[in-house]
Motif scaffolding. Structure first.
Motif, PDB file in Angstrom:
ATOM      1  N   VAL A 172      10.476   1.955   2.170  1.00 44.11           N
ATOM      2  CA  VAL A 172       9.999   3.111   2.950  1.00 44.11           C
ATOM      3  C   VAL A 172      10.613   4.397   2.377  1.00 44.11           C
ATOM      4  O   VAL A 172       9.927   5.408   2.205  1.00 44.11           O
ATOM      5  CB  VAL A 172      10.355   2.952   4.451  1.00 44.11           C
ATOM      6  N   ALA A 173      11.922   4.317   2.042  1.00 44.15           N
ATOM      7  CA  ALA A 173      12.612   5.485   1.499  1.00 44.15           C
ATOM      8  C   ALA A 173      11.956   5.938   0.199  1.00 44.15           C
ATOM      9  O   ALA A 173      11.700   7.138   0.003  1.00 44.15           O
ATOM     10  CB  ALA A 173      14.086   5.163   1.275  1.00 44.15           C
ATOM     11  N   ALA A 174      11.658   4.983  -0.689  1.00 38.37           N
ATOM     12  CA  ALA A 174      11.060   5.311  -1.987  1.00 38.37           C
ATOM     13  C   ALA A 174       9.719   6.012  -1.792  1.00 38.37           C
ATOM     14  O   ALA A 174       9.426   7.014  -2.451  1.00 38.37           O
ATOM     15  CB  ALA A 174      10.871   4.032  -2.810  1.00 38.37           C
ATOM     16  N   TYR A 175       8.942   5.485  -0.852  1.00 39.06           N
ATOM     17  CA  TYR A 175       7.623   6.069  -0.617  1.00 39.06           C
ATOM     18  C   TYR A 175       7.736   7.504  -0.094  1.00 39.06           C
ATOM     19  O   TYR A 175       7.064   8.410  -0.559  1.00 39.06           O
ATOM     20  CB  TYR A 175       6.829   5.202   0.366  1.00 39.06           C
ATOM     21  N   LEU A 176       8.627   7.665   0.890  1.00 38.13           N
ATOM     22  CA  LEU A 176       8.747   8.991   1.505  1.00 38.13           C
ATOM     23  C   LEU A 176       9.402  10.003   0.560  1.00 38.13           C
ATOM     24  O   LEU A 176       9.091  11.189   0.600  1.00 38.13           O
ATOM     25  CB  LEU A 176       9.506   8.897   2.830  1.00 38.13           C
TER      26      LEU A 176
ATOM     27  N   ASP B 289       0.011  -0.202   4.969  1.00 40.38           N
ATOM     28  CA  ASP B 289      -0.347   1.003   4.224  1.00 40.38           C
ATOM     29  C   ASP B 289       0.609   2.127   4.623  1.00 40.38           C
ATOM     30  O   ASP B 289       0.532   2.663   5.723  1.00 40.38           O
ATOM     31  CB  ASP B 289      -1.790   1.403   4.531  1.00 40.38           C
ATOM     32  N   LEU B 290       1.507   2.463   3.700  1.00 35.10           N
ATOM     33  CA  LEU B 290       2.529   3.469   4.013  1.00 35.10           C
ATOM     34  C   LEU B 290       1.948   4.861   4.220  1.00 35.10           C
ATOM     35  O   LEU B 290       2.609   5.725   4.793  1.00 35.10           O
ATOM     36  CB  LEU B 290       3.594   3.489   2.915  1.00 35.10           C
ATOM     37  N   ALA B 291       0.725   5.077   3.775  1.00 36.47           N
ATOM     38  CA  ALA B 291       0.085   6.370   4.009  1.00 36.47           C
ATOM     39  C   ALA B 291      -0.018   6.631   5.523  1.00 36.47           C
ATOM     40  O   ALA B 291       0.058   7.771   5.965  1.00 36.47           O
ATOM     41  CB  ALA B 291      -1.293   6.392   3.371  1.00 36.47           C
ATOM     42  N   GLU B 292      -0.149   5.553   6.300  1.00 40.10           N
ATOM     43  CA  GLU B 292      -0.205   5.689   7.764  1.00 40.10           C
ATOM     44  C   GLU B 292       1.098   6.281   8.305  1.00 40.10           C
ATOM     45  O   GLU B 292       1.101   7.075   9.237  1.00 40.10           O
ATOM     46  CB  GLU B 292      -0.410   4.324   8.426  1.00 40.10           C
ATOM     47  N   LEU B 293       2.206   5.846   7.694  1.00 46.79           N
ATOM     48  CA  LEU B 293       3.504   6.355   8.119  1.00 46.79           C
ATOM     49  C   LEU B 293       3.620   7.840   7.780  1.00 46.79           C
ATOM     50  O   LEU B 293       4.104   8.645   8.585  1.00 46.79           O
ATOM     51  CB  LEU B 293       4.620   5.552   7.432  1.00 46.79           C
TER      52      LEU B 293
ATOM     53  N   ILE C  59      -1.882  -5.790  -8.692  1.00 43.19           N
ATOM     54  CA  ILE C  59      -1.175  -5.145  -7.574  1.00 43.19           C
ATOM     55  C   ILE C  59      -2.093  -5.091  -6.351  1.00 43.19           C
ATOM     56  O   ILE C  59      -1.669  -5.340  -5.222  1.00 43.19           O
ATOM     57  CB  ILE C  59      -0.693  -3.733  -7.976  1.00 43.19           C
ATOM     58  N   GLN C  60      -3.361  -4.801  -6.606  1.00 40.84           N
ATOM     59  CA  GLN C  60      -4.337  -4.776  -5.522  1.00 40.84           C
ATOM     60  C   GLN C  60      -4.415  -6.159  -4.858  1.00 40.84           C
ATOM     61  O   GLN C  60      -4.508  -6.267  -3.631  1.00 40.84           O
ATOM     62  CB  GLN C  60      -5.704  -4.359  -6.091  1.00 40.84           C
ATOM     63  N   ASP C  61      -4.344  -7.212  -5.664  1.00 39.56           N
ATOM     64  CA  ASP C  61      -4.359  -8.582  -5.118  1.00 39.56           C
ATOM     65  C   ASP C  61      -3.176  -8.801  -4.170  1.00 39.56           C
ATOM     66  O   ASP C  61      -3.327  -9.390  -3.109  1.00 39.56           O
ATOM     67  CB  ASP C  61      -4.281  -9.619  -6.244  1.00 39.56           C
ATOM     68  N   ILE C  62      -2.005  -8.319  -4.589  1.00 43.33           N
ATOM     69  CA  ILE C  62      -0.811  -8.478  -3.740  1.00 43.33           C
ATOM     70  C   ILE C  62      -1.036  -7.760  -2.412  1.00 43.33           C
ATOM     71  O   ILE C  62      -0.780  -8.296  -1.338  1.00 43.33           O
ATOM     72  CB  ILE C  62       0.459  -7.899  -4.421  1.00 43.33           C
ATOM     73  N   ARG C  63      -1.565  -6.552  -2.511  1.00 45.21           N
ATOM     74  CA  ARG C  63      -1.772  -5.766  -1.284  1.00 45.21           C
ATOM     75  C   ARG C  63      -2.789  -6.417  -0.360  1.00 45.21           C
ATOM     76  O   ARG C  63      -2.593  -6.481   0.846  1.00 45.21           O
ATOM     77  CB  ARG C  63      -2.190  -4.332  -1.635  1.00 45.21           C
ATOM     78  N   GLU C  64      -3.860  -6.911  -0.942  1.00 42.86           N
ATOM     79  CA  GLU C  64      -4.888  -7.535  -0.113  1.00 42.86           C
ATOM     80  C   GLU C  64      -4.389  -8.825   0.523  1.00 42.86           C
ATOM     81  O   GLU C  64      -4.645  -9.105   1.691  1.00 42.86           O
ATOM     82  CB  GLU C  64      -6.151  -7.809  -0.941  1.00 42.86           C
TER      83      GLU C  64
ATOM     84  N   ALA D 283       6.411  -2.666  -1.298  1.00 41.15           N
ATOM     85  CA  ALA D 283       6.872  -2.600  -2.693  1.00 41.15           C
ATOM     86  C   ALA D 283       5.658  -2.485  -3.618  1.00 41.15           C
ATOM     87  O   ALA D 283       5.663  -1.692  -4.569  1.00 41.15           O
ATOM     88  CB  ALA D 283       7.703  -3.838  -3.043  1.00 41.15           C
ATOM     89  N   ALA D 284       4.607  -3.248  -3.314  1.00 37.03           N
ATOM     90  CA  ALA D 284       3.390  -3.180  -4.136  1.00 37.03           C
ATOM     91  C   ALA D 284       2.792  -1.778  -4.099  1.00 37.03           C
ATOM     92  O   ALA D 284       2.336  -1.251  -5.116  1.00 37.03           O
ATOM     93  CB  ALA D 284       2.377  -4.205  -3.654  1.00 37.03           C
ATOM     94  N   GLN D 285       2.837  -1.195  -2.906  1.00 35.90           N
ATOM     95  CA  GLN D 285       2.279   0.150  -2.763  1.00 35.90           C
ATOM     96  C   GLN D 285       3.113   1.178  -3.539  1.00 35.90           C
ATOM     97  O   GLN D 285       2.567   2.095  -4.151  1.00 35.90           O
ATOM     98  CB  GLN D 285       2.218   0.522  -1.287  1.00 35.90           C
ATOM     99  N   ASN D 286       4.433   0.982  -3.519  1.00 33.01           N
ATOM    100  CA  ASN D 286       5.301   1.885  -4.289  1.00 33.01           C
ATOM    101  C   ASN D 286       5.036   1.753  -5.792  1.00 33.01           C
ATOM    102  O   ASN D 286       4.995   2.755  -6.506  1.00 33.01           O
ATOM    103  CB  ASN D 286       6.772   1.593  -3.995  1.00 33.01           C
ATOM    104  N   ILE D 287       4.866   0.507  -6.257  1.00 33.22           N
ATOM    105  CA  ILE D 287       4.589   0.300  -7.686  1.00 33.22           C
ATOM    106  C   ILE D 287       3.288   1.017  -8.062  1.00 33.22           C
ATOM    107  O   ILE D 287       3.216   1.747  -9.051  1.00 33.22           O
ATOM    108  CB  ILE D 287       4.459  -1.207  -8.012  1.00 33.22           C
TER     109      ILE D 287
END
Lengths: 259, 122
Positions: B20-24, B109-113, A67-72, A25-29
């Motif tokens: 995953v859906a949102a990312y893709l 890291d969804l980029a891996e997917l 957001i980076q904090d959440i990911r890390e 979710a963090a990555q999507n944001i």
């Protein structure tokens, strides 16, 4: 009764999904805040929104850093989970009689080339003394596991000596000898050592004296499981503050290997 | 990137599936979703997706059964197994049953997917 390993594996598995939701979710944001993504530009245009201005606002309010904090943090937690899963991993790996001296030597080579180790200190600056007795027979062990334990002990020793230099030249002494029905392996350093109350707790899961983010507090507990559960051996530590630490591993010598 | 490839995501944890859906979707894929293996194979039969992503542990019909079913009914469609059961046995079984790739949860890291999907699509 469920074993500690089974419990850890069950928990680790259940935590993976919520952890995945957090990090993804963090990555999507992060991605949907970007000015560059065509889908963002499309929606912004539909709403009459200036993405660049919004981006400037995000930056001023430090949202990307949060957001980076959440990911890390979730990535750190994922590493802990991966370690916990090792608790339970059944040792289906092949056991064949090997020379423990050889395993110890190979692990030193491994430590010297380990990238993580090199980032914090130069392992090659540590003097390695080997005191191997020749009367230890080959033992049927899971080599990768014993290497994991030894590497962990070497890393801990090197880290302790680098973090709190004593003024002496850093030395790690590896010993191998036979004591009746056991092969005894030792990893001793001349670093800062540890207080008795620390020594009592080093094999507990999640116990760590390292700064946050540096250690997971699982290295020695995983080592403990490998030695006691998977190899029916013993592991303990002896230490006096200011005079280094000595980890002692005892692995049983099966009858057929003792001749 | 623009592509019209369709990805089916079979995962019982809705928020994980949506993430995953949102990312893709943002990567340009058309997305189909299913909550378990049974629903998954119905989607496959109906829409013939280009790639299938499946969890292993799910109610009704698990991921391994999906992989096995696909070997019989849609062997040309690549499957990527994504599971928290990261033990070697699960990896070996999934690959032996016909999965093209195994990714361990959580995917931090969804980029891996994204890369994995491009790889199995050739």
């Amino acid at each position: 009764m469920m074993s500690l390993g089974g419990l850890a594996a069950g928990m680790a598995h259940e935590i993976n999904n919520p952890l995945g939701i957090i990090s993804q979710a963090a990555q999507n944001i992060e991605r949907r805040m970007s000015v560059a993504l065509p889908a963002n530009q499309k929606v912004a245009a539909e709403l009459g929104l200036q993405l660049e201005l919004m981006q400037a606002y995000y930056q001023r309010r430090e949202l990307p850093a949060f957001i980076q904090d959440i990911r890390e943090a979730s990535s750190r937690a994922a590493k802990i989970i991966a370690n916990m899963l090792q608790f339970s991993r059944k040792s289906e790996m092949e056991r064949k009689p090997v020379s423990l001296a050889e395993v110890m030597n190979r692990t030193v080579d491994l430590a010297a080339s380990d990238y993580d180790l090199r980032k914090q200190f130069d392992f090659r600056k540590i003097e390695i003394i080997r005191e191997f007795q020749p009367d230890v027979p080959e033992l049927p062990v899971v080599v990768v596991e014993i290497q994991q334990v030894l590497l962990n002990l070497l890393k801990n020793a090197a880290q302790a000596m680098a973090e709190r230099p004593s003024g002496r030249k850093p030395v790690i002494t590896l010993r191998l000898r036979r004591e009746e029905k056991y092969a005894v392996l030792e990893v001793a350093d001349n670093g800062p050592g540890m207080a008795e109350k620390v020594a009592h707790r080093v094999f507990e899961p999640f116990f760590t004296t390292k700064s946050p983010g540096t250690g997971t507090g699982l290295g020695l507990s995983v080592s403990y499981m490998i030695i006691t559960q998977n190899h029916q051996g013993f592991i303990r530590v002896e230490s006096t503050p200011g005079h280094g630490a000595r980890f002692i591993i005892k692995l049983p010598i099966p009858d057929r290997a003792s001749s | 990137m623009s592509t019209s490839k369709t990805v089916l995501i079979i995962e019982d944890e809705v928020k994980l599936r949506r993430a995953v859906a949102a990312y893709l979707e943002d990567s340009g894929y058309r997305i189909l979703e299913a909550v378990n293996g049974r629903e998954g194979i119905a989607r496959i039969a109906e829409h013939q997706p280009d790639v299938v992503l499946t969890d292993l542990r799910m109610p009704e019909m698990n991921g391994l059964e999906v992989v096995t079913w696909m070997q019989q009914h849609s062997p040309q469609t690549p499957v990527i197994v994504i599971s928290g059961t990261g033990d070697q046995h699960a990896v070996d079984t999934s690959l032996a049953a016909g999965a093209k790739m195994y990714l361990t949860k959580p995917i931090v890291d969804l980029a891996e997917l994204d890369v994995a999907i491009q790889k199995v699509l050739g």
